[in-house]
Design a protein around this motif. Sequence first.
Motif, mmCIF file in Angstrom:
data_model
loop_
_atom_site.group_PDB
_atom_site.id
_atom_site.type_symbol
_atom_site.label_atom_id
_atom_site.label_comp_id
_atom_site.label_asym_id
_atom_site.label_seq_id
_atom_site.Cartn_x
_atom_site.Cartn_y
_atom_site.Cartn_z
ATOM 1 N N ASP A 127 -54.772 -12.618 -36.560
ATOM 2 C CA ASP A 127 -55.301 -12.863 -37.910
ATOM 3 C C ASP A 127 -56.442 -11.891 -38.226
ATOM 4 O O ASP A 127 -57.494 -12.279 -38.732
ATOM 5 N N CYS A 128 -56.211 -10.619 -37.891
ATOM 6 C CA CYS A 128 -57.225 -9.582 -38.118
ATOM 7 C C CYS A 128 -57.347 -9.263 -39.604
ATOM 8 O O CYS A 128 -56.368 -9.296 -40.342
ATOM 9 N N LYS A 129 -58.564 -8.952 -40.017
ATOM 10 C CA LYS A 129 -58.844 -8.532 -41.387
ATOM 11 C C LYS A 129 -59.666 -7.254 -41.327
ATOM 12 O O LYS A 129 -60.638 -7.168 -40.582
ATOM 13 N N TYR A 130 -59.244 -6.256 -42.130
ATOM 14 C CA TYR A 130 -59.922 -4.962 -42.146
ATOM 15 C C TYR A 130 -60.112 -4.491 -43.580
ATOM 16 O O TYR A 130 -59.404 -4.911 -44.489
ATOM 17 N N LEU A 131 -61.066 -3.580 -43.742
ATOM 18 C CA LEU A 131 -61.272 -2.931 -45.034
ATOM 19 C C LEU A 131 -60.235 -1.838 -45.254
ATOM 20 O O LEU A 131 -59.728 -1.662 -46.344
ATOM 21 N N ASP A 132 -59.923 -1.087 -44.191
ATOM 22 C CA ASP A 132 -59.021 0.059 -44.291
ATOM 23 C C ASP A 132 -57.932 -0.092 -43.234
ATOM 24 O O ASP A 132 -58.150 0.171 -42.050
ATOM 25 N N TRP A 133 -56.748 -0.499 -43.657
ATOM 26 C CA TRP A 133 -55.658 -0.740 -42.719
ATOM 27 C C TRP A 133 -55.064 0.552 -42.162
ATOM 28 O O TRP A 133 -54.550 0.562 -41.044
ATOM 29 N N VAL A 134 -55.144 1.633 -42.897
ATOM 30 C CA VAL A 134 -54.633 2.905 -42.376
ATOM 31 C C VAL A 134 -55.513 3.373 -41.212
ATOM 32 O O VAL A 134 -55.003 3.836 -40.179
ATOM 33 N N ALA A 135 -56.819 3.225 -41.345
ATOM 34 C CA ALA A 135 -57.731 3.583 -40.252
ATOM 35 C C ALA A 135 -57.495 2.670 -39.051
ATOM 36 O O ALA A 135 -57.523 3.126 -37.898
ATOM 37 N N ALA A 136 -57.254 1.388 -39.291
ATOM 38 C CA ALA A 136 -56.960 0.455 -38.201
ATOM 39 C C ALA A 136 -55.655 0.855 -37.506
ATOM 40 O O ALA A 136 -55.548 0.787 -36.278
ATOM 41 N N TRP A 137 -54.670 1.280 -38.279
ATOM 42 C CA TRP A 137 -53.391 1.716 -37.713
ATOM 43 C C TRP A 137 -53.589 2.948 -36.824
ATOM 44 O O TRP A 137 -53.050 3.008 -35.720
ATOM 45 N N ARG A 138 -54.367 3.932 -37.312
ATOM 46 C CA ARG A 138 -54.619 5.130 -36.501
ATOM 47 C C ARG A 138 -55.272 4.753 -35.175
ATOM 48 O O ARG A 138 -54.889 5.257 -34.113
ATOM 49 N N ASN A 139 -56.240 3.849 -35.228
ATOM 50 C CA ASN A 139 -56.910 3.402 -34.010
ATOM 51 C C ASN A 139 -55.914 2.694 -33.091
ATOM 52 O O ASN A 139 -55.926 2.904 -31.871
ATOM 53 N N GLY A 140 -55.050 1.869 -33.661
ATOM 54 C CA GLY A 140 -54.040 1.176 -32.872
ATOM 55 C C GLY A 140 -53.063 2.136 -32.216
ATOM 56 O O GLY A 140 -52.654 1.943 -31.062
ATOM 57 N N MET A 141 -52.693 3.196 -32.930
ATOM 58 C CA MET A 141 -51.762 4.175 -32.358
ATOM 59 C C MET A 141 -52.420 4.966 -31.233
ATOM 60 O O MET A 141 -51.789 5.267 -30.220
ATOM 61 N N ARG A 142 -53.692 5.292 -31.384
ATOM 62 C CA ARG A 142 -54.413 5.979 -30.298
ATOM 63 C C ARG A 142 -54.427 5.104 -29.046
ATOM 64 O O ARG A 142 -54.145 5.570 -27.939
ATOM 65 N N ASN A 143 -54.771 3.821 -29.240
ATOM 66 C CA ASN A 143 -54.832 2.907 -28.099
ATOM 67 C C ASN A 143 -53.452 2.709 -27.469
ATOM 68 O O ASN A 143 -53.328 2.704 -26.243
ATOM 69 N N ALA A 144 -52.417 2.507 -28.270
ATOM 70 C CA ALA A 144 -51.076 2.275 -27.735
ATOM 71 C C ALA A 144 -50.618 3.447 -26.882
ATOM 72 O O ALA A 144 -50.071 3.257 -25.782
ATOM 73 N N ASN A 145 -50.848 4.664 -27.352
ATOM 74 C CA ASN A 145 -50.432 5.832 -26.586
ATOM 75 C C ASN A 145 -51.300 6.042 -25.350
ATOM 76 O O ASN A 145 -50.805 6.467 -24.306
ATOM 77 N N LYS A 146 -52.567 5.730 -25.434
ATOM 78 C CA LYS A 146 -53.454 5.837 -24.270
ATOM 79 C C LYS A 146 -53.017 4.837 -23.194
ATOM 80 O O LYS A 146 -52.900 5.184 -22.018
ATOM 81 N N TRP A 147 -52.725 3.610 -23.599
ATOM 82 C CA TRP A 147 -52.311 2.587 -22.634
ATOM 83 C C TRP A 147 -50.942 2.915 -22.048
ATOM 84 O O TRP A 147 -50.700 2.672 -20.863
ATOM 85 N N ALA A 148 -50.053 3.478 -22.844
ATOM 86 C CA ALA A 148 -48.743 3.871 -22.328
ATOM 87 C C ALA A 148 -48.901 4.970 -21.280
ATOM 88 O O ALA A 148 -48.226 4.950 -20.238
ATOM 89 N N ALA A 149 -49.767 5.925 -21.520
ATOM 90 C CA ALA A 149 -50.016 6.995 -20.550
ATOM 91 C C ALA A 149 -50.621 6.427 -19.271
ATOM 92 O O ALA A 149 -50.269 6.853 -18.164
ATOM 93 N N GLU A 150 -51.510 5.455 -19.388
ATOM 94 C CA GLU A 150 -52.109 4.832 -18.199
ATOM 95 C C GLU A 150 -51.055 4.075 -17.392
ATOM 96 O O GLU A 150 -51.057 4.120 -16.164
ATOM 97 N N ARG A 151 -50.162 3.360 -18.082
ATOM 98 C CA ARG A 151 -49.095 2.626 -17.382
ATOM 99 C C ARG A 151 -48.181 3.594 -16.642
ATOM 100 O O ARG A 151 -47.796 3.347 -15.504
ATOM 101 N N THR A 152 -47.836 4.686 -17.291
ATOM 102 C CA THR A 152 -46.954 5.677 -16.678
ATOM 103 C C THR A 152 -47.607 6.275 -15.439
ATOM 104 O O THR A 152 -46.958 6.415 -14.399
ATOM 105 N N SER A 153 -48.877 6.617 -15.519
ATOM 106 C CA SER A 153 -49.557 7.205 -14.362
ATOM 107 C C SER A 153 -49.689 6.185 -13.232
ATOM 108 O O SER A 153 -49.609 6.543 -12.060
ATOM 109 N N LYS A 154 -49.873 4.901 -13.547
ATOM 110 C CA LYS A 154 -49.949 3.869 -12.510
ATOM 111 C C LYS A 154 -48.604 3.714 -11.823
ATOM 112 O O LYS A 154 -48.533 3.556 -10.610
ATOM 113 N N GLN A 155 -47.515 3.765 -12.594
ATOM 114 C CA GLN A 155 -46.180 3.613 -12.013
ATOM 115 C C GLN A 155 -45.870 4.771 -11.088
ATOM 116 O O GLN A 155 -45.316 4.582 -10.008
ATOM 117 N N ILE A 156 -46.216 5.961 -11.470
ATOM 118 C CA ILE A 156 -45.951 7.137 -10.631
ATOM 119 C C ILE A 156 -46.750 7.053 -9.348
ATOM 120 O O ILE A 156 -46.222 7.270 -8.258
#
Length: 176
Positions: A127-156
């Motif tokens: 139930d998140c509320k933001y002033l700028d949803w596009v900025a929130a989306w950019r932040n979410g995409m940065r985090n998602a890709n960072k976490w995916a890279a961390e998972r991949t490196s842990k698996q290797i």
Amino acid sequence: MHYKFNESKLMEIIFFSQHSDSVNLPNGNGNITESINRSNTDPIKQINNPVVPCEDAYQDSEITEQSQPAPQERNTKPVRTQRKLKTELADDFTITESMQLWYSAQGFTLDAQAATCQWADAMKARDCKYLDWVAAWRNGMRNANKWAAERTSKQISTTQRMGASDGKYGPPEDYR
């Protein structure tokens, strides 16, 4: 800085003697700048209408009583600027062309649509509320890709520690 003043001189200036009908007024440096004749020597009238030595300096200044702003009325409230309100994520939130261009320029590895769907579900669940949803989306995409890279490196690194290589299962090559 500390200043001392001669009280008797001050009293002479404010309440000049009854023998004299004029007063010599000093400027701020102690020099006599003007002489004022007074016919009324009543101290009570002098208190109500005192001679102010620096009166001319105030008249020359840009600040006068007429140019002073009028005091505000007591019942008026200060005007507030309208603030943008935080909102919930719209059900029809989609990636625009400019968002897609930004995503491509970042060099992310995840699929933008899949990552956005997962991010949108998380935002609605919290139930998140933001002033700028596009900025929130950019932040979410940065985090998602960072976490995916961390998972991949842990698996290797886990796979390498276990000794498996190229899908061959068995003891490590250097095992004896």
